[in-house]
Write a protein that holds these residues in place. Structure first.
Motif, PDB file in Angstrom:
ATOM      1  N   TRP A 300       1.495   2.961  13.477  1.00  0.00           N
ATOM      2  CA  TRP A 300       2.642   3.634  12.844  1.00  0.00           C
ATOM      3  C   TRP A 300       3.288   2.787  11.762  1.00  0.00           C
ATOM      4  N   SER A 305      -2.417   5.562   7.458  1.00  0.00           N
ATOM      5  CA  SER A 305      -2.049   6.753   6.688  1.00  0.00           C
ATOM      6  C   SER A 305      -2.333   6.551   5.206  1.00  0.00           C
ATOM      7  N   ASN A 445      -2.884   7.370  18.963  1.00  0.00           N
ATOM      8  CA  ASN A 445      -1.869   7.128  17.936  1.00  0.00           C
ATOM      9  C   ASN A 445      -2.375   7.479  16.546  1.00  0.00           C
ATOM     10  N   ASN A 449      -0.833  10.195  14.202  1.00  0.00           N
ATOM     11  CA  ASN A 449      -0.409   9.753  12.878  1.00  0.00           C
ATOM     12  C   ASN A 449      -1.033  10.599  11.777  1.00  0.00           C
TER      13      ASN A 449
END
Length: 547
Positions: A300, A305, A445, A449
């Motif tokens: 995160w 990303s 995760n 994400n």
């Protein structure tokens, strides 16, 4: 300088024969497994942005939320499959071994992408293919680091294990250039524009399947299965030393003794017994906490990303045109690739795990904070219409540079830590299980994400997303300062002394407090051959007693 001196001393005590072609070949085969994740992370973001793909599968039909949901379903499906794949890796790694697991995962990987490239109009087929490929890709994050950490000499374990982490960005770099090249050389109306880059996965999986027949199984797995003679043979091959060499004897003895201690302290070999041991024993629980928290904070922090949605982020910072956005992504791939191997070869063992992680997160925090401030100050409409002022344009160049700097920080910090430390801290009989659980959490995760980012960019705006990442990075800094211990220079078997300390001392003072405790291969003076004879005699006496 203390770290450097210790590193030089450890390397000087390693016989020159140990650094041989067979070791490096085995490391290369399992190390480049990391490229599987990189290929997908780099290719899928470019694929869903290519006009040929968007037209063929009607990606732009519907509202903004529907389009974002459709994109996130496609990009995140490999992560969903990887959740199951990382758990499957535990079963196969301990059942059939590290090498056979490699062969299974390459078949799953190639099969999945064969289904993807054969799709003409069905998004459902693409999702199914990417899920199957995800099973294989998820296995790589357990199989690769587990093999590497078990065959690497302790003096250069960080460097060799992080070949896997660096290969992730070799895959990203190749993927970015593949997308860019296809956007230039193939028509926007041609299906070939997105099929050719995706075919890289099939070629690479087949290549690794062939190479897997040329590497030996790890001695520690063979010892765990009771195949002591074969374990000794394989260790001699990997170290290029004779059976009676002190280093070979020390490694074999350490592995056997650790396994014996684990069996005596455990209550069975079944899965539930291992799970209880992992969760209820304080030392193992601390190990598990390190793995899970590193995945939560790392995933995160925004780096994954940025990798997956690089083209979209560069568009938000002023890059216009499909080719220009993809070229900027290629530069990011080169930066991450070079950074990952720079850190693997020159920083992780020399500078230390803890310091490298700390410095990497600081770089990442400053970078994403700058991007958040820039996007918050400069109106999104000005960026979209290219009507920014000269000063804002110069600041925009700084924001693009900040993305590259954040990539270096990620490579130095979380990327190296999440594979290396997760694989090296667990005891032998729990290594595959612990790594599988942590990497399963990794993909949970990453799935969340990847699925959430398109919606976050709509609801939180661009600057809000990067502000969120800044806060996560700051929390990560505090966590590292208090909880993360230094493990550089310790043998796998000597990790037990570190994690037997009180929980509040492991992170900040563990290195000093456990410095005087080591295994036979940590340089403690002893008569290796006499110890080996005692070990053999003890083993024979046990067999007689059992008979």
């Amino acid at each position: 300088m203390g770290v450097f001196s210790k590193y030089k001393e450890a390397l000087a005590n390693t016989p020159s024969e140990v650094l041989n072609w067979r070791l490096f070949w085995s490391v290369a085969v399992f190390g480049i497994l990391g490229a599987s994740r990189g290929f997908d992370e780099g290719l899928v973001g470019g694929m869903v942005s290519l006009k040929s793909f968007r037209t063929q599968f009607e990606m732009d039909v519907g509202t903004k939320s529907q389009i974002a949901n459709r994109e996130s379903n496609i990009t995140s499906m490999v992560q969903l499959g990887s959740i199951a794949g990382s758990l499957l890796a535990f079963v196969l790694c301990d059942k059939i071994g590290r090498v056979r697991s490699l062969q299974v995962l390459t078949l799953l990987w190639a099969t999945g992408f064969s289904i993807v490239v054969s799709s003409f109009h069905s998004i459902g087929q693409i999702l199914a293919g990417r899920f199957i490929a995800g099973l294989g890709i998820g296995m790589t994050t357990v199989v690769g680091p587990t093999y590497l950490v078990e065959v690497a000499p302790k003096a250069i374990r960080g460097m060799l294990t992080n070949v896997f982490a660096g290969a992730v960005y070799m895959g990203v770099m190749i993927a970015y250039f593949s997308n860019w090249g296809s956007s230039i050389h193939y028509s926007n109306t041609s299906r070939t524009q997105w099929v050719v880059p995706q075919s890289v996965n099939i070629i690479f999986a087949g290549f690794l399947f062939i190479l897997s027949w040329t590497v030996p199984e790890t001695p520690r797995f063979l010892i765990m299965k009771g195949k002591h003679e074969q374990a000794l043979i394989n260790l001699c091959k990997l170290r290029q030393l004779s059976e009676d060499h002190p280093l070979v004897q020390a490694e074999i003895i350490d592995a056997r003794e650790q396994l014996e201690r684990e069996k005596e302290s455990s209550h069975g070999t079944a899965l539930w017994a291992k799970l209880r041991e992992l969760v209820l024993v304080p030392a193992n629980r601390y190990r598990l906490m390190l793995g899970l928290m590193s995945q939560l904070l790392g995933q995160w922090s925004g780096a994954s990303s940025i990798t997956i949605y690089a083209a979209q982020f560069f568009a938000q910072l002023g890059k216009k045109g499909q080719s220009e956005k993809l070229l900027a992504s290629c530069i990011l791939g080169v930066v991450k690739f070079c950074s990952a191997y720079l850190c693997a070869f020159f920083l992780i063992d020399f500078f230390g795990r803890r310091r490298s992680l700390y410095c990497g997160i600081i770089l990442q925090t400053v970078s994403v904070c700058y991007i958040a401030i820039y996007l918050g100050v400069v109106p999104a409409s000005d960026l979209a219409n290219a009507t920014v002022s000269p000063s804002a344009k110069r600041a925009g160049i700084g924001a693009i540079a900040a993305i590259y700097i954040s990539g270096f920080g990620w490579a130095m910090g979380w990327n190296s830590f999440q594979y290396l430390v997760n694989a090296e801290i667990y005891p032998l009989r729990l290594r595959a299980l612990g790594s599988s659980i942590v990497m399963c959490f990794h993909f949970v995760n990453q799935y969340g994400n990847t699925k959430a980012v398109p919606t976050m960019l709509i609801s939180m705006h661009n600057y809000g997303f990067f502000a969120f990442c800044t806060v996560v990075c700051a929390i990560g800094l505090a966590w590292v300062w208090f909880f993360v211990p230094e493990t550089a220079g310790k043998s796998l078997e000597a990790m037990d002394a570190l994690f037997q300390l009180p929980w509040h001392q492991i992170g900040r003072h563990g290195k000093e407090l456990s410095a005087g405790v080591g295994s036979h291969s940590d340089g403690v003076p002893m008569d290796y051959l006499e110890k080996a004879e005692q070990e053999v005699e003890h083993s024979e006496n046990k067999k007689v007693a059992q008979a």
